[in-house]
Design a protein around this motif. Sequence first.
Motif, mmCIF file in Angstrom:
data_model
loop_
_atom_site.group_PDB
_atom_site.id
_atom_site.type_symbol
_atom_site.label_atom_id
_atom_site.label_comp_id
_atom_site.label_asym_id
_atom_site.label_seq_id
_atom_site.Cartn_x
_atom_site.Cartn_y
_atom_site.Cartn_z
ATOM 1 N N ARG A 334 0.872 -1.184 0.000
ATOM 2 C CA ARG A 334 0.000 0.000 0.000
ATOM 3 C C ARG A 334 0.900 1.222 0.000
ATOM 4 N N GLY A 338 -5.853 3.926 -0.893
ATOM 5 C CA GLY A 338 -6.531 3.534 -2.116
ATOM 6 C C GLY A 338 -5.615 3.183 -3.265
ATOM 7 N N THR A 362 -18.221 1.274 -8.504
ATOM 8 C CA THR A 362 -16.834 1.525 -8.100
ATOM 9 C C THR A 362 -15.893 1.190 -9.249
ATOM 10 N N ILE A 364 -12.200 0.473 -10.504
ATOM 11 C CA ILE A 364 -10.882 0.024 -10.039
ATOM 12 C C ILE A 364 -9.972 -0.067 -11.254
ATOM 13 N N GLU A 419 -5.755 0.913 -8.150
ATOM 14 C CA GLU A 419 -6.347 2.099 -7.520
ATOM 15 C C GLU A 419 -7.858 1.959 -7.493
ATOM 16 N N GLY A 420 -8.461 2.528 -6.434
ATOM 17 C CA GLY A 420 -9.913 2.549 -6.344
ATOM 18 C C GLY A 420 -10.489 1.622 -5.299
ATOM 19 N N THR A 421 -9.635 0.961 -4.519
ATOM 20 C CA THR A 421 -10.133 0.067 -3.476
ATOM 21 C C THR A 421 -9.286 0.235 -2.226
ATOM 22 N N THR A 422 -9.939 0.243 -1.100
ATOM 23 C CA THR A 422 -9.211 0.319 0.168
ATOM 24 C C THR A 422 -8.818 -1.064 0.669
#
Length: 877
Positions: A334, A338, A362, A364, A419-422
């Motif tokens: 990480r 995100g 969402t 991603i 990118e786009g997800t925690t």
Amino acid sequence: MHALPDGWTPGGPLDAGTLRTEYAERPLGTDVRRPRFGWVATAPGYGATQTAYQILIASAPELLTPESADVWDSGKVTSSRTVGVEYDGPPLTARTRYHWTVRLWDGQDLVGPWVAPEWFETALLDEGFAGARWIGGATDGAPLLRRLFAVGGAVKQARLYACGLGYAELRLNGHRVGDAVLDPGFTDYDHTVLYVTHDVTDLLQSGDNVVGAELGRGFFGLTTPNAWRWHQAPWTAEPRLLARLVIEYDDGRTAEVVSDETWQLTGGPTVSNDLYTGETYDARRALPGWDTAAFDDSVWAAASVVDGPRGSLQAQAHEPIRVVETVEPTEVTRVRPGVWIVDFGRTAAGWTTLTVTADAGTAISLTHGETVADGNVVAENVHVEGDRIQRDVYIAAGTGAEEWEPRFSYKGFRYVQVEGTTQRPHVQLRVAHSDVRNVTRFASTQSSYEQFDRAMRRTILNNLHGIPTDTPFMEKNGWTGDAQVGGPTMLATLDLARFFTKWLGDIRDSQAESGQLPVIVPSSGWGFTDLSPATEWPTVYPFLLREMHRAYDDERLLHEHWESLTRYLTWELDRVEEGLSVSVLGDWLPPGYGSGPAPEDRRLTGTAYLYRALIAAAEIGDLIGKPHDYRKAAADLSDGLNRAFLDRESGVYRSGDDPDYRQTSNAVPLAFGMVPEGLVPRVAANLAADVRARGFHLNTGCLGVGVLLPVLTAHGYADVATKVALQRSYPSWLYWFGLGADTMWEKWEEDSRSRNHYFQGTVVQWVYENVAGLRNLDAGWQRILVRPDARDQVSSASIRTDTVRGRVAVTWKRVSRVLSLDVEVPVGTTAEVHVPSAAAADVSAVPAPFAGEAAYVDGYTVYTVPAGLWNFTSRSA
């Protein structure tokens, strides 16, 4: 035929294995009207030879006897040929499976057994696609096409013949058809269009059925503006499909489903797809069950009949691209909220699968690249418009755990930025390339040589996607110069008989009316004036034809290409000026010249490569009985090169505008046999001296790197070659590996824009031929040379290669001054074995009675031996 000593007989009758038709095992769908057969002859003992063969072909395996073969009986044919044996029976019928077997006679005229039968199946031949039409239509995503049909009765067999351009994923009753990806193969669609045969017998069901396809753009419908103008190719159009499904019932009935206006069409969830920019998939648009009979397609539009491409349809013969491996990440980091970077620990070609749980809508993104800088994966391509490069975007449906992978693009990468997800992303690497066979295994106590072999093999495979590309990350183009320098290593590593046969056809298709060839193949029209003329690049045409004959004894290929080849060479010779060939590329990317060639006069390498091309063409003409004057033209070029660039007094080739000594300028004339005989030792000595003066570093680009070490070794400087090979500081291969490389790079510098580029990795050819000591000397491996003459800093090496004549293997091991050398020679091959020694009396051979007389030449005891397993021991190596 090799003479046997008195009383010496092979240990048993000849058998045959590895039966192939058109270089393939059980080809399903060939349009070759007179297919060629091949086998590997085997026998225990020593000195076995094949003197005759008999082939039977029948409509069923139980009919394969001389009394009942109902298609063709060749009769006993006196011949030692084991490859390229051409069918000579009645015309073959379209869509038919044929079974065949063979038996062999040996040197004592003893006949072996009929071998277990194999089969091949014809495709459409002259029958074509019958009533099928090209179909397509305007959609807001990758087109989905489907057709409902009924099956009534017991199905004997069913075949689906299809071409979806640029790519098609075919479906039948909810199942994917076949396991090929990015299919069919890329061609110049104005000349050749490939279709694929699928056995779909087991996918049919009684009652209602649905056949369908999702279509991708590929190079047929690429729209993103790019330097090579693929978006403006003369064939550029929206995706389309041509299909013919033939169902044969047990009771003799036949039914067909063909592509026409009765098919239904809609836009699918693949919103966009592009080979350079990647894909966007909106899972909210997915249509579960769209490829099944129960699906309601009432809101779909009728497909439109559209124009097909101009090229002629041919059954695809080369290996398809497949997913060959799935790899888990080695590290997931990480880098900021995100944003995650996934490291797969290896450089590859293919794509990633994504498994994610996210809210509907969402987005991603997955950005693929070979390096990381400043916390981001580097994905830049100055040749393609826009800032989206190698990026896939998945838009979630919000239905729980969702899994997705792209279908219509591939990437070159080691790292993926998600990118786009925690959530910690779950991604896997899907390695995809042309599914060609590895044929060679190499091992050595010098681990660096094994590292070279692994890296080069991986790099080559990463660049095989229906054509031999230069890099899966940047260009994906079939640069002819890359295949020119890499071809011998590629052929020594992999079975490329079908792959290169296809690409040689692409070269012929790309030829202009003038005879000129472009620098990339296929071409949109780019490469005739852009970075051209560059003689060292398209002269791959005659060179690769000759190398294919050397590897596979393929004479048909030479006949098929002779007319195009002569037109090309006429074009090259017509532009020779004052005995020299003008070239604009030269020795690309030597150390210190990261954007092009060194300042040496490019006419030197251009003239040398045209010389070698003419010698190759002369050999081809001799083989197929075509008159030519290429040797005279080659001699004129050699004279021109030596007049312009050879300083006879100092024994150095140099350019007037270049004050530095160029290893390529001297190694290439030595390698190609252009140096006047009396000056060869001096030119070679100067080359070795320059390498020493540079601290055993090379200063070659892609043209010189493959010949430097072999030339040094051939002229007595194997120790110098070895120090270059094992050099660890810049520029060198081990410098790359010290930086973490696992593949070969485009440039010697750390900032190499491509880290998946085989044209600087041809050191592996030297490793195979000089360290392991195995060289192929004649058509189809009929003669081999065993001579391990680069033995410094290594105590053992081994190589084994599965050739068209069978297994060839060399293993040597040295303990103190005692060297043991094992050689495996297949039936149909003669080996000239050079055993390192101080005197012939220091060498013993097993089996001694059958090794024959030995000669002693320049530090080697030389034997000539036929088929068998041989051991030689030298007590003074």
